[in-house]
Design an enzyme around this catalytic site. Structure first.
Site, PDB file in Angstrom:
ATOM      1  CB  THR B  27      -8.024  45.842 -19.785  1.00 34.17           C
ATOM      2  OG1 THR B  27      -7.624  45.763 -18.383  1.00 34.17           O
ATOM      3  CG2 THR B  27      -7.846  46.230 -20.570  1.00 34.17           C
ATOM      4  N   GLY B  28      -6.946  42.343 -17.837  1.00 32.21           N
ATOM      5  CA  GLY B  28      -6.800  41.859 -16.960  1.00 32.21           C
ATOM      6  C   GLY B  28      -6.225  40.817 -17.897  1.00 32.21           C
ATOM      7  CE  LYS B  53      -5.437  49.536 -18.528  1.00 31.83           C
ATOM      8  NZ  LYS B  53      -4.436  48.314 -18.656  1.00 31.83           N
ATOM      9  CB  ILE B 107     -14.863  34.307 -13.840  1.00 32.13           C
ATOM     10  CG1 ILE B 107     -16.090  34.332 -15.339  1.00 32.13           C
ATOM     11  CG2 ILE B 107     -13.799  32.866 -13.947  1.00 32.13           C
ATOM     12  CD1 ILE B 107     -17.077  32.892 -15.017  1.00 32.13           C
ATOM     13  CB  THR B 108     -12.981  37.039  -9.027  1.00 34.38           C
ATOM     14  OG1 THR B 108     -13.092  37.626 -10.428  1.00 34.38           O
ATOM     15  CG2 THR B 108     -12.023  37.578  -8.568  1.00 34.38           C
ATOM     16  CD  GLU B 109      -9.348  29.491  -6.875  1.00 32.70           C
ATOM     17  OE1 GLU B 109      -9.700  29.839  -8.469  1.00 32.70           O
ATOM     18  OE2 GLU B 109      -9.329  28.713  -6.301  1.00 32.70           O
ATOM     19  CE1 TYR B 178     -15.584  23.968 -16.932  1.00 31.11           C
ATOM     20  CE2 TYR B 178     -13.205  22.784 -16.888  1.00 31.11           C
ATOM     21  CZ  TYR B 178     -13.965  24.409 -16.546  1.00 31.11           C
ATOM     22  OH  TYR B 178     -14.103  25.253 -16.065  1.00 31.11           O
ATOM     23  CD  GLU B 228     -16.902  20.496  -4.152  1.00 32.44           C
ATOM     24  OE1 GLU B 228     -16.191  21.669  -3.184  1.00 32.44           O
ATOM     25  OE2 GLU B 228     -16.458  20.997  -5.319  1.00 32.44           O
ATOM     26  CG  HIS B 266     -14.931  23.336  17.630  1.00 35.20           C
ATOM     27  ND1 HIS B 266     -15.389  22.470  18.041  1.00 35.20           N
ATOM     28  CD2 HIS B 266     -13.668  23.438  17.519  1.00 35.20           C
ATOM     29  CE1 HIS B 266     -14.033  21.487  18.035  1.00 35.20           C
ATOM     30  NE2 HIS B 266     -12.988  22.416  18.706  1.00 35.20           N
TER      31      HIS B 266
END
Lengths: 392, 311
Positions: B27-28, B53, B107-109, B178, B228, B266
């Site tokens: 619901t967010g 909810k 998914i949350t960052e 992507y 990376e 370090h």
């Protein structure tokens, strides 16, 4: 989140790490008053800055009289320290710390950080302190002790004892060292640190174990649990554009080149810098607007890039996922109207809501003559580098 | 179907058309937006969780539950997509595992690292649960199941791959994934499954586990791996490739031009030693036989060449 040495000492003292007393001063008079309070003639005055290399830069001074304290404070306060770690512009000094000097018999290194390959925090220690610890790790890795901490129970008593023994401490000193290691572990977890470091830890000629310098960096993601530490942050130590970017929730790092970059995602932002370089130009910045960027945030991103006088052209590279292309396109048009694009702005958009974004840009093209639309990443890099070279 | 399209068995790793998925944080705003996008893509979204909810329905008419246990009992879900805010995400991951969810996609960052250290340790007791992420775009088996925030239309299911070849994609970066997918799609190379493993230091699936799954998946012809700077996961992956992977691997390492020392202090440098730089990773992957691209725009063409596709 970074904090000053004197603040790190406060946090570590609260969990039981042993330091000598210290006084903090923001003026010459405060420095003299602090020196009197300590009541010890031989002291060290240390500039409080978010950078290393203080000793060599002359911002750590041994003092023996009030006049020397006055001179050291006068030299440091209001001055900028330039060291190997700061770049030529240096960092301003607004706070200094005074602490008694000690006669050192031996120096050690201890720190705790998360080891991503072990999925837990790891304590690193060495009896070869006082020199560049990276050099020790490179040349004599056997002299570096690494102890992974328990993921949920943290630093256990036997680990502290083991580290003390492996550092070569015996008897009462071994107990003191174990206590100190335990206190460092407590602080690491209590403050959600990404790094808690004592460098050097010293054995004094009188046989006492003391922490001389400390560093605590708190995990930015955990700032919601540590508003008190967050409030300690000293904005004067950061570049003004970095502060603006942070307040707008943008991940920005200024670089030396001429092509400004506005990208979503850290990996794509780095890849965009890489491809600019492959095409023979240099990026002016790293800028990741993030996934949950707002229209205001995107406009601020453009303003930050354009306020860098070195920038001769801008590359916007958005592959929309959680970030939506139409929002970036609208922000770009808005920024163009507010700031005025005098430089070439090459835009490459793909992903979520790209159709709508292309319509927005097509409609605004007349009002923004320096706007160039690119087909793909290669095309975008080629176009922006060509445009900047043409202008030069 | 045109004559030059060669149908391929629609295999995949981890998730498929039958996977029943819930959304924690449905619901967010982000949870709601992407639940809808996943439904529209064809994912079997069967419900969601928002504490307090329970008993209501979301904008798509999906049932909302108070707990993951209730959601699993009522919907038979085996996968979850987590959009819970960072302070509560570690708990949400552990709740999903304890409720019997097999594929947890976070998914949350912005989850505190020490919360992930605890969650990861907790998951040790749940060997049937696989965590993807956090701070990642998610996982997609094109044409079958999308669990995450990636734009669906850029992908090509193997059955629709004009070049008749497929790739599995593994990446630490969201948007760069992507980029790789799009370049493959434009060259008619289908994707069996694409996984964003996320950029956080402590996370679920890593390169090696996914390299193994793709190497073993008969429907996957080749692998793209995007890494990376920082850490030593790419170097470890290179050792695994050398010893085990018998399919073409094309790679890109982002951050070659990044200024050194801006991300690692370090202690981080001591832990990874000489590993962690772009050069170290590129060298390790090249020695392992992977084709490493200098440009992120060259992934598609390099893969086409490795697969013997003209173009």
């Amino acid at each position: 989140m970074k904090i000053h040495e004197y603040q790190a000492r406060e946090l570590l003292t609260a969990t039981g790490v042993a330091f000598l007393p210290s006084q903090v001063a923001r003026s010459i008079d405060e420095a003299v008053e602090g020196y009197r309070k300590l009541g010890i003639s031989s002291c060290v005055v240390k500039a409080q800055v978010y950078a290393g290399g203080r000793g060599k830069a002359g911002f750590v001074k041994l003092v023996k009289t009030e006049q020397e304290v006055r001179d050291a404070a006068k030299f440091m306060l209001g001055n900028r320290m330039v060291s190997v770690q700061t770049g030529p512009e240096g960092v301003p000094v607004t706070v200094i710390m005074i602490t008694p000097a000690v006669e050192i018999a031996k120096e050690y290194y201890i720190s705790i950080t998360v080891d991503r390959s072990k999925n837990t925090a790891t304590l690193i220690a060495s009896a070869e302190g006082g020199v560049e610890i990276e050099e020790v790790a490179k040349k004599t890795p056997e002299k570096i002790i690494k102890v992974p901490l328990h993921p949920t129970m943290g630093l256990l008593p036997f680990m502290a004892g083991d580290i003390a023994a492996r550092l070569g401490f015996e008897g009462a000193l071994a107990r003191d060292a174990a206590k100190l290691v335990t206190a460092l572990g407590k602080a690491f977890y209590k403050y959600d640190a990404s790094l808690a470091e004592i460098n050097p830890l010293v054995l004094t000629k009188e046989g006492k174990l003391l922490a001389l310098d400390a560093k605590v960096n708190v995990d930015d993601n955990a700032s919601f649990r540590h508003r008190d530490v967050e409030a300690m942050g000293d904005e004067s130590q950061e570049k003004p554009l970095d502060v603006r970017a942070r307040k707008a929730n943008l991940n920005y790092i200024a670089l030396d080149g001429t092509i400004g970059c506005l990208v979503n995602g850290a990996g794509l932002a780095m890849a965009t810098m890489d491809i600019i370089k492959l095409h023979g130009a240099e990026p002016a910045n790293f800028l990741d607007v993030g996934g949950s960027v707002t229209a205001d945030g995107a406009v601020e991103a453009f303003r930050i890039i354009l306020s860098d006088a070195k920038v001769k052209g801008v590359l916007v590279n958005i592959f929309g996922g959680i970030a939506k292309c139409d929002l970036i396109a609208e922000a770009l048009v808005q920024a163009g109207q507010q700031v005025g694009f005098k430089l070439p702005v090459v835009v490459r958009l793909e992903g979520t809501n790209v159709q709508r974004a292309r319509e927005i840009l097509a409609a605004a093209k007349g009002a923004l003559p320096t706007l160039v639309i690119a087909d793909d990443l290669e095309d975008a890099a080629r176009k922006v580098v060509a445009a900047v070279k043409k202008a030069a | 179907m045109t004559a030059n399209v060669i149908p391929l068995p629609n295999m995949a790793i981890l998730v498929n058309a039958a996977t029943r998925v819930i959304c924690q944080g449905i619901t967010g705003s982000a949870g709601a937006f992407h639940t809808k996008a996943c439904l529209e893509y064809g994912t079997k979204m069967v419900g969601g969780v928002t504490p307090g909810k329970g008993g209501t329905k979301d904008a798509n008419g999906l049932p909302v539950f108070n707990t993951v246990r209730e959601a699993v009992a009522s919907t038979g879900a085996s996968a979850t997509m987590i959009f819970v805010p960072p302070p509560f995400s570690g708990d949400a991951i552990m709740e999903a595992a304890d409720a019997g969810i097999r594929t947890v996609v976070a998914i949350t960052e912005g989850i505190p690292v020490l919360d992930m250290v605890k969650a990861k340790a907790f998951l040790q007791a749940y060997p049937d649960t696989t965590l993807i992420g956090p701070n990642c775009p998610g996982i997609i088996t094109p044409g079958a199941c999308k669990i995450g925030i990636m734009p669906g239309y850029i992908h090509t299911p193997p059955g629709k791959a004009k070049a008749g070849k497929t790739v599995g994609i593994i990446s630490r970066s969201g948007t760069l994934t992507y980029e790789a997918v799009w370049q493959c799609t434009q060259r008619g190379i289908g994707q069996t499954t694409c996984v964003g493993i996320g950029g956080d230091p402590v996370k679920g699936l890593n390169f090696i586990e996914l390299l193994r799954l793709f190497n073993d998946d008969p429907a996957t012809d080749s692998i793209i791996m995007i890494g990376e700077i920082g850490g030593s996961d790419e170097e470890a992956a290179a050792r695994f490739i050398q010893a085990n992977v018998r399919k073409p691997v094309v790679a890109f390492i982002a951050g070659r031009t990044a200024p050194p020392g801006r991300r690692m202090g370090h202690a981080g440098a001591i832990i990874s030693g000489s590993e962690g730089t772009a050069d170290s990773k590129i060298r390790a992957l090249r020695e392992a036989g992977a084709k490493v691209c200098d440009s992120p725009a060259a992934l598609g063409s390099a893969l086409a060449a490795a697969l013997g596709i003209a173009g």
